[in-house]
Design a protein around this motif. Structure first.
Motif, PDB file in Angstrom:
ATOM      1  N   MET A  53       0.835  -1.212   0.000  1.00 42.45           N
ATOM      2  CA  MET A  53       0.000   0.000   0.000  1.00 42.45           C
ATOM      3  C   MET A  53       0.865   1.256   0.000  1.00 42.45           C
ATOM      4  O   MET A  53       1.739   1.400   0.858  1.00 42.45           O
ATOM      5  N   GLY A  87      -3.875   3.846  -0.639  1.00 41.36           N
ATOM      6  CA  GLY A  87      -4.200   4.119   0.755  1.00 41.36           C
ATOM      7  C   GLY A  87      -5.075   5.340   0.966  1.00 41.36           C
ATOM      8  O   GLY A  87      -5.566   5.943   0.013  1.00 41.36           O
ATOM      9  N   PRO A  88      -5.241   5.732   2.214  1.00 44.51           N
ATOM     10  CA  PRO A  88      -6.202   6.778   2.570  1.00 44.51           C
ATOM     11  C   PRO A  88      -5.621   8.183   2.533  1.00 44.51           C
ATOM     12  O   PRO A  88      -6.248   9.118   3.001  1.00 44.51           O
ATOM     13  N   ILE A 143      -6.213   0.178   9.242  1.00 45.35           N
ATOM     14  CA  ILE A 143      -6.208  -0.604   7.999  1.00 45.35           C
ATOM     15  C   ILE A 143      -5.575  -1.973   8.246  1.00 45.35           C
ATOM     16  O   ILE A 143      -6.088  -3.004   7.815  1.00 45.35           O
ATOM     17  N   SER A 199      -7.936  -4.238  10.156  1.00 47.85           N
ATOM     18  CA  SER A 199      -9.151  -4.678   9.478  1.00 47.85           C
ATOM     19  C   SER A 199      -8.951  -6.118   9.038  1.00 47.85           C
ATOM     20  O   SER A 199      -7.939  -6.479   8.431  1.00 47.85           O
ATOM     21  N   SER A 203      -7.977  -6.677   5.578  1.00 48.52           N
ATOM     22  CA  SER A 203      -6.724  -6.137   5.062  1.00 48.52           C
ATOM     23  C   SER A 203      -5.858  -7.245   4.464  1.00 48.52           C
ATOM     24  O   SER A 203      -5.619  -8.274   5.068  1.00 48.52           O
ATOM     25  N   ILE A 230     -14.377   6.114   6.392  1.00 44.78           N
ATOM     26  CA  ILE A 230     -13.811   5.122   7.305  1.00 44.78           C
ATOM     27  C   ILE A 230     -14.558   5.130   8.636  1.00 44.78           C
ATOM     28  O   ILE A 230     -14.820   4.096   9.238  1.00 44.78           O
ATOM     29  N   GLU A 262     -14.315   1.806   1.032  1.00 41.79           N
ATOM     30  CA  GLU A 262     -13.508   0.655   0.613  1.00 41.79           C
ATOM     31  C   GLU A 262     -12.310   1.087  -0.236  1.00 41.79           C
ATOM     32  O   GLU A 262     -11.228   0.520  -0.123  1.00 41.79           O
ATOM     33  N   GLN A 308      -9.553   2.381   2.029  1.00 41.67           N
ATOM     34  CA  GLN A 308      -8.860   1.368   2.837  1.00 41.67           C
ATOM     35  C   GLN A 308      -8.163   0.336   1.946  1.00 41.67           C
ATOM     36  O   GLN A 308      -7.652  -0.667   2.432  1.00 41.67           O
TER      37      GLN A 308
END
Ligand code: SF4
Lengths: 375, 86
Positions: free
Chosen positions: A31, A59-60, A178, A181, A184, A277, A318, A321
């Protein structure tokens, strides 16, 4: 005028691609945290060039994308108050709130102005003592010091017509969420180079030790990105996860001490809503009580509490993440396009959806492959 | 995004710790930037600027490898000129 830099050299890029191919015995899932990295991985064709050996999970790290719609709504209400100017960065204006964007509020009479830097908003307040000037401060640790500097300057100038609507977020708690999760799938991180320029490296070591995952601090140029991926793949192949700084020209181990002092002086760590998120514990910053005078939350809104994000058709949760790629969203390229974004990742050019749309990446294997370094 | 643009310090305008300001040359385009976070930068040094403030100073050897790509700071590129959030 445009220069090719050492960090955009196509031969070096090809050599690194060959090296990564030689190293990889399987397809690794890595990521990249920062939206600027996502943008350049697509722009320079690195994602498609390496797709069979590395799956890059986006990624975020796009601040525009993770700012909750409800914050935009609050900014809109402020901009509609008499004798009040709401200032923010240019890329915040098209982000959808729950009903409309700041651009639309501006068209209907809200006083919304773009500034290059939060410090420019302080100057605006100084020049307009009869008006209330509010700065909507979003962004990661890279941007948080500039908002802190604006608050301290306003304090020094004894301005009582300046305040900030702080919605700054912290990257590391999001990386942990993340990783924790259950969905992940990621095996390595390219950490955000300019966030680390401010924060330094120390706090990332714990992430490496706890989750036994390689974390490579990575820059933004194509060669930076390829070096980050190569180092990450190397560690994954050897089964030796470490923390590695591949962006030493900008990132020092201890970060930027002066910038961290500004952050520590002005902010406290709080739970924070991230668009898509939800509430991330310790995922954001708010002004310390000492600086309440400059806090637009207490001036205009009352007490601050993390808002609960509203559900929409947008699957940005989604996307942010790394659980799906933008083309997997049914709205992608149909009802959701950069000109009519349904979600924030389609607004900012650093949002994964907009980057995919712009560089024409889709799930079609027949689609044209972007050439390596043709930016 | 956390875009940072490299540029060279050309002149100091204010050395107050909180209001420190210097002019930075981004490959021909000059802009006044805030230097509270990089107060020791000297004229000729390379710095990376984000949201109008210098966030780091680059060593001389590294600076030699850098040439500013003006497309990263093109006034026609509105979101950059108007500021980004990252
Ligand atoms: S394509 Fe649009 S609707 Fe779908 S996730 Fe991206 S921003 Fe949201």
């Amino acid at each position: 005028m445009k220069y090719l830099t050492e960090y955009r050299n196509p031969q070096t890029a090809q050599a690194l691609v060959a090296e990564i191919r030689k190293l990889a015995t399987q397809r690794w899932r890595i990521m990249e945290v920062c939206g600027g990295q996502t943008h350049n991985l697509l722009k320079y064709g690195i994602e498609s060039e390496l797709t069979d050996v590395v799956e890059l999970i986006h990624g975020p790290g796009c601040p525009v994308c993770v700012t909750p719609a409800e914050i935009i709504d609050i900014a809109q209400q402020i901009s509609l108050q008499p004798m009040t100017i709401l200032t923010t960065f240019g890329d915040m204006l098209r982000v959808p709130g729950t009903a409309q964007s700041l651009n639309q509020t501006r068209a209907s009479g809200g006083d919304v102005r773009i500034v290059y830097s939060p410090v420019d908003a302080v100057e605006l307040a100084r020049l307009n003592p009869d008006l209330d000037v509010v700065f909507l401060g979003v962004g990661f640790e890279t941007t948080a010091p500039s908002t802190a500097l604006a608050v301290l300057q306003a304090d020094q100038l004894r301005l009582d017509n300046f305040s900030v609507l702080v919605s700054h977020v912290r990257v590391l708690p999001a990386m942990r969420i993340i990783l924790e999760s259950s969905k992940s799938r990621l095996q390595g991180f390219l950490a955000a180079g300019h966030v680390c320029t401010i924060t330094g490296l120390e706090e990332y070591q714990d992430l490496v030790d706890t989750y036994e995952i390689p974390v490579v601090i990575t820059g933004f140029e194509p060669i930076d990105l390829l070096q980050g991926i190569q180092s990450c793949v190397q560690m994954l192949e050897h089964g030796k996860p470490r923390l590695l700084n591949c962006y030493p020209r900008s990132v020092k181990r201890g970060g930027n001490v002066n910038a961290m002092k500004l952050i520590d002086e002005v902010y406290q760590i709080v739970d924070q809503s991230w668009r898509g998120i939800g509430i991330i514990p310790a995922g954001g910053l708010s002004l310390k009580p000492d600086y309440r005078k400059y806090d637009a939350w207490s001036r205009f809104v009352g007490s601050r509490s993390p808002v609960n994000p509203i559900e929409t058709v947008c699957r940005s949760a989604e996307v942010l993440q790394g659980l799906i790629k933008p083309p997997e969203c049914s709205a992608y390229g149909k009802s959701c396009k950069p000109a009519h974004p349904l979600g924030a990742p389609m607004v900012s050019s650093e949002g994964a959806c907009a980057a995919y749309y712009r560089y024409r990446i889709n799930n079609d294997p027949q689609s044209e492959k972007a050439p390596l370094i043709d930016g | 995004m956390c875009l940072g643009i490299p540029g060279r310090v050309t002149r100091w305008l204010d050395q107050d710790p909180l209001f420190a300001k210097a002019e930075v040359d981004f490959g021909g385009l000059k802009k006044v930037c805030h230097f509270a976070c990089v107060p020791d930068a000297e004229i000729g040094d390379f710095v990376i600027v984000h949201a109008g403030i210098a966030i780091t100073q680059i060593s001389a050897e590294q600076a030699a490898l850098i040439e500013t790509d003006l497309s990263d700071f093109d006034p026609a590129n509105k979101s950059q000129e108007e500021g980004t959030s990252g």
